[in-house]
Scaffold this motif. Structure first.
Motif, PDB file in Angstrom:
ATOM      1  N   ARG A  95       7.884  -2.907  -0.037  1.00  0.00           N
ATOM      2  CA  ARG A  95       6.626  -2.791   0.713  1.00  0.00           C
ATOM      3  C   ARG A  95       5.477  -2.398  -0.220  1.00  0.00           C
ATOM      4  O   ARG A  95       5.600  -1.451  -1.004  1.00  0.00           O
ATOM      5  CB  ARG A  95       6.817  -1.734   1.785  1.00  0.00           C
ATOM      6  CG  ARG A  95       5.732  -1.659   2.796  1.00  0.00           C
ATOM      7  CD  ARG A  95       6.165  -0.690   3.904  1.00  0.00           C
ATOM      8  NE  ARG A  95       5.343  -0.859   5.064  1.00  0.00           N
ATOM      9  CZ  ARG A  95       4.393  -0.008   5.406  1.00  0.00           C
ATOM     10  NH1 ARG A  95       4.191   1.076   4.687  1.00  0.00           N
ATOM     11  NH2 ARG A  95       3.667  -0.247   6.477  1.00  0.00           N
ATOM     12  N   TYR A  96       4.361  -3.128  -0.115  1.00  0.00           N
ATOM     13  CA  TYR A  96       3.257  -2.941  -1.042  1.00  0.00           C
ATOM     14  C   TYR A  96       1.945  -3.278  -0.347  1.00  0.00           C
ATOM     15  O   TYR A  96       1.858  -4.264   0.388  1.00  0.00           O
ATOM     16  CB  TYR A  96       3.466  -3.876  -2.238  1.00  0.00           C
ATOM     17  CG  TYR A  96       2.783  -3.462  -3.505  1.00  0.00           C
ATOM     18  CD1 TYR A  96       3.145  -2.313  -4.183  1.00  0.00           C
ATOM     19  CD2 TYR A  96       1.782  -4.251  -4.041  1.00  0.00           C
ATOM     20  CE1 TYR A  96       2.521  -1.950  -5.363  1.00  0.00           C
ATOM     21  CE2 TYR A  96       1.160  -3.905  -5.219  1.00  0.00           C
ATOM     22  CZ  TYR A  96       1.540  -2.750  -5.878  1.00  0.00           C
ATOM     23  OH  TYR A  96       0.921  -2.403  -7.048  1.00  0.00           O
ATOM     24  N   ASP A  97       0.901  -2.466  -0.562  1.00  0.00           N
ATOM     25  CA  ASP A  97      -0.427  -2.744  -0.010  1.00  0.00           C
ATOM     26  C   ASP A  97      -1.255  -3.475  -1.063  1.00  0.00           C
ATOM     27  O   ASP A  97      -1.313  -3.053  -2.227  1.00  0.00           O
ATOM     28  CB  ASP A  97      -1.145  -1.449   0.380  1.00  0.00           C
ATOM     29  CG  ASP A  97      -0.601  -0.822   1.649  1.00  0.00           C
ATOM     30  OD1 ASP A  97       0.071  -1.540   2.421  1.00  0.00           O
ATOM     31  OD2 ASP A  97      -0.848   0.368   1.874  1.00  0.00           O
ATOM     32  N   GLU A  98      -1.917  -4.561  -0.629  1.00  0.00           N
ATOM     33  CA  GLU A  98      -2.741  -5.358  -1.534  1.00  0.00           C
ATOM     34  C   GLU A  98      -4.093  -5.652  -0.885  1.00  0.00           C
ATOM     35  O   GLU A  98      -4.194  -5.753   0.331  1.00  0.00           O
ATOM     36  CB  GLU A  98      -2.066  -6.712  -1.821  1.00  0.00           C
ATOM     37  CG  GLU A  98      -0.715  -6.588  -2.462  1.00  0.00           C
ATOM     38  CD  GLU A  98       0.034  -7.897  -2.504  1.00  0.00           C
ATOM     39  OE1 GLU A  98       0.613  -8.184  -3.567  1.00  0.00           O
ATOM     40  OE2 GLU A  98       0.041  -8.633  -1.494  1.00  0.00           O
ATOM     41  N   TYR A  99      -5.113  -5.807  -1.723  1.00  0.00           N
ATOM     42  CA  TYR A  99      -6.418  -6.261  -1.236  1.00  0.00           C
ATOM     43  C   TYR A  99      -6.400  -7.775  -1.133  1.00  0.00           C
ATOM     44  O   TYR A  99      -6.027  -8.463  -2.083  1.00  0.00           O
ATOM     45  CB  TYR A  99      -7.545  -5.839  -2.183  1.00  0.00           C
ATOM     46  CG  TYR A  99      -7.891  -4.378  -2.114  1.00  0.00           C
ATOM     47  CD1 TYR A  99      -8.348  -3.823  -0.927  1.00  0.00           C
ATOM     48  CD2 TYR A  99      -7.782  -3.567  -3.227  1.00  0.00           C
ATOM     49  CE1 TYR A  99      -8.669  -2.475  -0.859  1.00  0.00           C
ATOM     50  CE2 TYR A  99      -8.109  -2.223  -3.164  1.00  0.00           C
ATOM     51  CZ  TYR A  99      -8.550  -1.685  -1.978  1.00  0.00           C
ATOM     52  OH  TYR A  99      -8.868  -0.359  -1.908  1.00  0.00           O
ATOM     53  N   LYS A 105      -6.252 -10.326  -4.167  1.00  0.00           N
ATOM     54  CA  LYS A 105      -7.009  -9.711  -5.264  1.00  0.00           C
ATOM     55  C   LYS A 105      -6.279  -8.598  -5.992  1.00  0.00           C
ATOM     56  O   LYS A 105      -6.774  -8.100  -6.978  1.00  0.00           O
ATOM     57  CB  LYS A 105      -8.349  -9.191  -4.740  1.00  0.00           C
ATOM     58  CG  LYS A 105      -9.271 -10.296  -4.293  1.00  0.00           C
ATOM     59  CD  LYS A 105      -9.643 -11.188  -5.456  1.00  0.00           C
ATOM     60  CE  LYS A 105     -10.632 -12.235  -5.044  1.00  0.00           C
ATOM     61  NZ  LYS A 105     -11.105 -13.017  -6.173  1.00  0.00           N
ATOM     62  N   GLY A 106      -5.125  -8.148  -5.518  1.00  0.00           N
ATOM     63  CA  GLY A 106      -4.367  -7.146  -6.260  1.00  0.00           C
ATOM     64  C   GLY A 106      -4.035  -5.909  -5.457  1.00  0.00           C
ATOM     65  O   GLY A 106      -4.345  -5.798  -4.281  1.00  0.00           O
ATOM     66  N   ALA A 107      -3.401  -4.974  -6.128  1.00  0.00           N
ATOM     67  CA  ALA A 107      -2.895  -3.758  -5.504  1.00  0.00           C
ATOM     68  C   ALA A 107      -4.014  -2.916  -4.909  1.00  0.00           C
ATOM     69  O   ALA A 107      -5.077  -2.759  -5.509  1.00  0.00           O
ATOM     70  CB  ALA A 107      -2.128  -2.931  -6.529  1.00  0.00           C
ATOM     71  N   ALA A 108      -3.780  -2.394  -3.721  1.00  0.00           N
ATOM     72  CA  ALA A 108      -4.735  -1.509  -3.045  1.00  0.00           C
ATOM     73  C   ALA A 108      -4.414  -0.076  -3.446  1.00  0.00           C
ATOM     74  O   ALA A 108      -3.719   0.646  -2.745  1.00  0.00           O
ATOM     75  CB  ALA A 108      -4.664  -1.701  -1.536  1.00  0.00           C
ATOM     76  N   LEU A 109      -4.907   0.314  -4.591  1.00  0.00           N
ATOM     77  CA  LEU A 109      -4.651   1.645  -5.130  1.00  0.00           C
ATOM     78  C   LEU A 109      -5.818   2.574  -4.837  1.00  0.00           C
ATOM     79  O   LEU A 109      -6.955   2.128  -4.684  1.00  0.00           O
ATOM     80  CB  LEU A 109      -4.471   1.555  -6.650  1.00  0.00           C
ATOM     81  CG  LEU A 109      -3.369   0.619  -7.142  1.00  0.00           C
ATOM     82  CD1 LEU A 109      -3.422   0.514  -8.659  1.00  0.00           C
ATOM     83  CD2 LEU A 109      -2.013   1.113  -6.681  1.00  0.00           C
ATOM     84  N   ALA A 110      -5.536   3.855  -4.788  1.00  0.00           N
ATOM     85  CA  ALA A 110      -6.590   4.852  -4.615  1.00  0.00           C
ATOM     86  C   ALA A 110      -7.439   4.886  -5.884  1.00  0.00           C
ATOM     87  O   ALA A 110      -6.919   5.017  -6.992  1.00  0.00           O
ATOM     88  CB  ALA A 110      -5.980   6.219  -4.351  1.00  0.00           C
TER      89      ALA A 110
END
Length: 90
Positions: free
Chosen positions: A50-54, A21-26
């Protein structure tokens, strides 16, 4: 061979069970100005590495996860429940 995602609720599961679903941003505060919300909704750095995603475990436990993935190699480094991240921020 299908890649496996380490769901914290279901264990190792095939990639096909998930929807990215996309980037896990604050998320900005509800009273943040329009410019901050515009940046949050529309702008992405599209970084390499390295990247956090939903991810949503659509065909499994149906939980939202934060999956850490290397965008250059597509290697999955780990996954955690997205609700745990929200609780930790409070």
């Amino acid at each position: 061979m299908a890649s496996l995602i380490p769901c914290p609720h279901c264990g190792q599961r095939p990639r096909e069970e998930f929807t990215v679903k996309g980037a896990a941003l604050a998320r900005p505060a509800a009273d943040a100005d329009r410019a901050m919300w515009f940046d949050y909704v529309y702008l992405r750095d599209n970084r390499r590495g390295r990247y956090d995603e939903y991810w949503h475990h659509t065909s499994g436990c149906r939980r939202w996860l934060v999956v850490t993935r290397n965008t250059a190699t597509h290697e999955i480094e780990g996954a955690r429940d997205a609700a745990a991240r929200k609780e930790a921020a409070q």
